[in-house]
Design a protein around this motif. Structure first.
Motif, PDB file in Angstrom:
ATOM      1  N   MET A  53       0.851  -1.191   0.000  1.00  0.00           N
ATOM      2  CA  MET A  53       0.000   0.000   0.000  1.00  0.00           C
ATOM      3  C   MET A  53       0.888   1.244   0.000  1.00  0.00           C
ATOM      4  N   TYR A  54       0.470   2.247  -0.798  1.00  0.00           N
ATOM      5  CA  TYR A  54       1.190   3.515  -0.863  1.00  0.00           C
ATOM      6  C   TYR A  54       0.218   4.659  -0.607  1.00  0.00           C
ATOM      7  N   PHE A  55       0.722   5.738  -0.016  1.00  0.00           N
ATOM      8  CA  PHE A  55      -0.129   6.869   0.363  1.00  0.00           C
ATOM      9  C   PHE A  55       0.726   8.126   0.425  1.00  0.00           C
ATOM     10  N   ASN A  56       0.093   9.258   0.762  1.00  0.00           N
ATOM     11  CA  ASN A  56       0.795  10.543   0.802  1.00  0.00           C
ATOM     12  C   ASN A  56       1.486  10.810  -0.535  1.00  0.00           C
ATOM     13  N   ASP A  57       0.689  10.707  -1.627  1.00  0.00           N
ATOM     14  CA  ASP A  57       1.206  10.910  -2.987  1.00  0.00           C
ATOM     15  C   ASP A  57       2.377   9.972  -3.291  1.00  0.00           C
ATOM     16  N   LYS A  58       2.291   8.744  -2.801  1.00  0.00           N
ATOM     17  CA  LYS A  58       3.317   7.711  -2.991  1.00  0.00           C
ATOM     18  C   LYS A  58       4.683   8.105  -2.415  1.00  0.00           C
ATOM     19  N   LYS A  59       4.653   8.966  -1.413  1.00  0.00           N
ATOM     20  CA  LYS A  59       5.885   9.285  -0.705  1.00  0.00           C
ATOM     21  C   LYS A  59       6.108   8.343   0.477  1.00  0.00           C
ATOM     22  N   ALA A  60       5.121   7.509   0.795  1.00  0.00           N
ATOM     23  CA  ALA A  60       5.228   6.551   1.897  1.00  0.00           C
ATOM     24  C   ALA A  60       4.428   5.305   1.538  1.00  0.00           C
ATOM     25  N   GLY A  61       4.744   4.205   2.225  1.00  0.00           N
ATOM     26  CA  GLY A  61       4.026   2.973   1.969  1.00  0.00           C
ATOM     27  C   GLY A  61       4.389   1.896   2.962  1.00  0.00           C
ATOM     28  N   HIS A  62       3.645   0.780   2.936  1.00  0.00           N
ATOM     29  CA  HIS A  62       3.999  -0.395   3.732  1.00  0.00           C
ATOM     30  C   HIS A  62       3.551  -1.651   3.004  1.00  0.00           C
ATOM     31  N   ASP A  63       4.053  -2.782   3.479  1.00  0.00           N
ATOM     32  CA  ASP A  63       3.841  -4.053   2.783  1.00  0.00           C
ATOM     33  C   ASP A  63       3.860  -5.173   3.807  1.00  0.00           C
ATOM     34  N   THR A  64       3.076  -6.213   3.557  1.00  0.00           N
ATOM     35  CA  THR A  64       3.153  -7.425   4.372  1.00  0.00           C
ATOM     36  C   THR A  64       2.803  -8.638   3.532  1.00  0.00           C
ATOM     37  N   ILE A  65       3.379  -9.755   3.896  1.00  0.00           N
ATOM     38  CA  ILE A  65       2.985 -11.026   3.307  1.00  0.00           C
ATOM     39  C   ILE A  65       1.622 -11.407   3.871  1.00  0.00           C
ATOM     40  N   GLY A  66       0.901 -12.243   3.147  1.00  0.00           N
ATOM     41  CA  GLY A  66      -0.352 -12.762   3.680  1.00  0.00           C
ATOM     42  C   GLY A  66      -0.123 -13.914   4.637  1.00  0.00           C
ATOM     43  N   VAL A  67      -1.203 -14.439   5.201  1.00  0.00           N
ATOM     44  CA  VAL A  67      -1.123 -15.625   6.058  1.00  0.00           C
ATOM     45  C   VAL A  67      -1.730 -16.804   5.309  1.00  0.00           C
ATOM     46  N   THR A  68      -1.248 -17.995   5.607  1.00  0.00           N
ATOM     47  CA  THR A  68      -1.703 -19.191   4.899  1.00  0.00           C
ATOM     48  C   THR A  68      -2.791 -19.949   5.649  1.00  0.00           C
ATOM     49  N   ALA A  69      -3.128 -19.495   6.859  1.00  0.00           N
ATOM     50  CA  ALA A  69      -4.144 -20.194   7.644  1.00  0.00           C
ATOM     51  C   ALA A  69      -4.824 -19.217   8.596  1.00  0.00           C
ATOM     52  N   LEU A  70      -6.085 -19.494   8.884  1.00  0.00           N
ATOM     53  CA  LEU A  70      -6.819 -18.750   9.908  1.00  0.00           C
ATOM     54  C   LEU A  70      -6.417 -19.262  11.283  1.00  0.00           C
ATOM     55  N   SER A  71      -6.806 -18.517  12.321  1.00  0.00           N
ATOM     56  CA  SER A  71      -6.509 -18.961  13.681  1.00  0.00           C
ATOM     57  C   SER A  71      -7.520 -18.341  14.639  1.00  0.00           C
ATOM     58  N   ASP A  72      -7.702 -18.982  15.788  1.00  0.00           N
ATOM     59  CA  ASP A  72      -8.555 -18.389  16.828  1.00  0.00           C
ATOM     60  C   ASP A  72      -7.734 -17.625  17.865  1.00  0.00           C
ATOM     61  N   ARG A  73      -6.401 -17.546  17.646  1.00  0.00           N
ATOM     62  CA  ARG A  73      -5.533 -16.763  18.520  1.00  0.00           C
ATOM     63  C   ARG A  73      -4.493 -16.025  17.675  1.00  0.00           C
ATOM     64  N   TRP A  74      -4.274 -14.756  18.004  1.00  0.00           N
ATOM     65  CA  TRP A  74      -3.285 -13.941  17.291  1.00  0.00           C
ATOM     66  C   TRP A  74      -2.527 -13.076  18.281  1.00  0.00           C
ATOM     67  N   TYR A  75      -1.258 -12.807  17.955  1.00  0.00           N
ATOM     68  CA  TYR A  75      -0.374 -12.020  18.813  1.00  0.00           C
ATOM     69  C   TYR A  75       0.284 -10.917  17.987  1.00  0.00           C
ATOM     70  N   LEU A  76       0.338  -9.709  18.536  1.00  0.00           N
ATOM     71  CA  LEU A  76       0.984  -8.563  17.912  1.00  0.00           C
ATOM     72  C   LEU A  76       1.962  -7.958  18.909  1.00  0.00           C
ATOM     73  N   ALA A  77       3.257  -8.090  18.645  1.00  0.00           N
ATOM     74  CA  ALA A  77       4.258  -7.602  19.598  1.00  0.00           C
ATOM     75  C   ALA A  77       4.371  -6.086  19.579  1.00  0.00           C
ATOM     76  N   GLU A  78       4.332  -5.480  18.383  1.00  0.00           N
ATOM     77  CA  GLU A  78       4.535  -4.043  18.249  1.00  0.00           C
ATOM     78  C   GLU A  78       3.225  -3.297  18.459  1.00  0.00           C
ATOM     79  N   GLY A  79       3.342  -2.053  18.877  1.00  0.00           N
ATOM     80  CA  GLY A  79       2.197  -1.177  19.024  1.00  0.00           C
ATOM     81  C   GLY A  79       2.599   0.071  19.780  1.00  0.00           C
ATOM     82  N   TYR A  80       2.226   1.243  19.261  1.00  0.00           N
ATOM     83  CA  TYR A  80       2.585   2.503  19.928  1.00  0.00           C
ATOM     84  C   TYR A  80       1.527   3.543  19.590  1.00  0.00           C
ATOM     85  N   THR A  81       1.078   4.260  20.626  1.00  0.00           N
ATOM     86  CA  THR A  81       0.031   5.265  20.450  1.00  0.00           C
ATOM     87  C   THR A  81       0.466   6.637  20.953  1.00  0.00           C
TER      88      THR A  81
END
Length: 362
Positions: A53-81
């Protein structure tokens, strides 16, 4: 078959045919302009998929691989507000039944906060974490009564830059990161989430391009998150990292550059592999693409790299990666300006990542 899922349950499907040994691109804006959307991909043969994904007139962006399976539990280590960071947790429910979800936010040096949600069938759901825990360094644990998919997006500089990552389906005692850089205006942060009910000791080893290794250890309290400022230990270094923990944890790496004009983030991998695949890649129009390889073993690794071009053309090279070190390849210097996917094969299990920069890293 590609299925796009929007808030409220509306879905849109498209069918595509991909040539062998090739890379294929879908511009989602042409199908669903001005939409919040999750995606499911189903193929008659195994494929690799990423989302950029790109935004801010393509001056910034991010990317991630997809997941190959669903799950009933997920963990996210990073996060900042804090500061001008916005954190969003994204949940996709591709099933035909509403999912009842408990989201536990696990801040650094604070108590946990748990909130229940319901996500409708075949839909996408968004949580703005800043509204719940402003000015917090926070990991997240998601538990659902239906299999779902979870990601986290972070934006900063008033939404002019950002990062994203898939979640982890389970914690692990080991995590590895091929990429890492602390020179040239870059910041690197390693984030460790301890979802357990007991404290754990974490042993972290940095592996530089020269083969120099540096190790540290630290304690992570129960149900909390810990932050490692890599610059403080190895300034001006190209570095891979390996984590070993007494108890299973989750780890991500975040990097920012040019006074945080932009950044990227990824979940680590629990183990090295003999093969790695990268769907995304671009070396034209001011884009830089770098392939990073970590060899965590005590002997040299022979690594074959196959470049897959639109239409099915391929090109290959072989590189040697010294023991307990990190290797860097400028993809554009090998293949010139083009769209490209990568396949990495090694005689020893290694760790591989791909980093991309554009707009002169501004």
């Amino acid at each position: 078959k590609v299925t796009f899922m929007q808030p409220g349950g509306a879905t849109t499907e498209r069918d595509y045919s991909l040539p062998p040994h090739s890379r294929f691109t879908i511009h989602v804006d042409d199908i669903l302009p001005d939409a919040e959307v999750s995606t499911r991909i189903q193929s008659s043969l195994p494929v690799v998929a990423e989302r950029a994904m790109y935004f801010n007139d393509k001056k910034a962006g991010h990317d991630t691989i997809g997941v190959t399976a669903l799950s009933d539990r997920w963990y996210l280590a990073e996060g900042y507000t804090g500061g001008d960071f916005d954190e969003w947790v994204l949940i996709q429910n591709p099933g035909d039944t509403a999912a009842n979800i408990n989201v536990q936010f696990q801040p650094q040096d604070q108590g946990q906060v748990t909130i229940p949600y319901s996500v409708g069938p075949r839909s996408r759901f968004t949580i703005h974490v800043d509204d719940i825990l402003p000015d917090a360094q926070v990991s997240t644990y998601i538990e659902s009564d239906q299999p779902v998919v979870v990601e986290r997006a972070q934006y900063l500089n008033d939404m002019r830059s950002g990062t994203c990552s898939i979640g982890a389906r389970s914690p692990s005692r080991t995590w590895h990161f091929a990429e890492g850089y602390t020179g040239g205006g870059f910041e690197e942060w390693l984030l460790v989430q301890n979802p357990q009910s007991k404290s754990t000791t974490v042993y972290l080893t940095f592996m530089e391009s020269s083969g120099q290794n540096t190790s540290i250890a630290f304690n992570v309290p129960p149900r909390s998150r810990y932050t490692v400022p890599v610059d403080s230990f190895l300034p001006d270094s190209m570095v891979s990292a390996s984590i070993l923990s007494d108890l299973p944890v989750v780890s991500e790496r975040a990097m920012y550059w040019e006074e945080r004009s932009d950044g990227h983030d990824t979940l680590g991998t629990p183990c090295p592999e003999y093969e790695w695949f990268f769907a995304e890649g671009y070396t034209d129009g001011g884009f830089e693409e770098w392939l990073l390889i970590q060899n965590p073993w005590d002997e040299q690794a022979s690594v074959d790299i196959e470049f897959m071009l639109p239409g099915g053309g391929t090109q290959s090279i072989t590189v040697m990666v010294e023991e307990r070190s990190r290797f860097t390849l400028d993809v554009g210097a090998v293949i010139g300006p083009t769209e490209v996917s990568l396949k990495v094969s090694s005689n020893l299990p290694v760790v591989a990542e791909r980093a991309m920069y554009f707009d002169q890293r501004s």
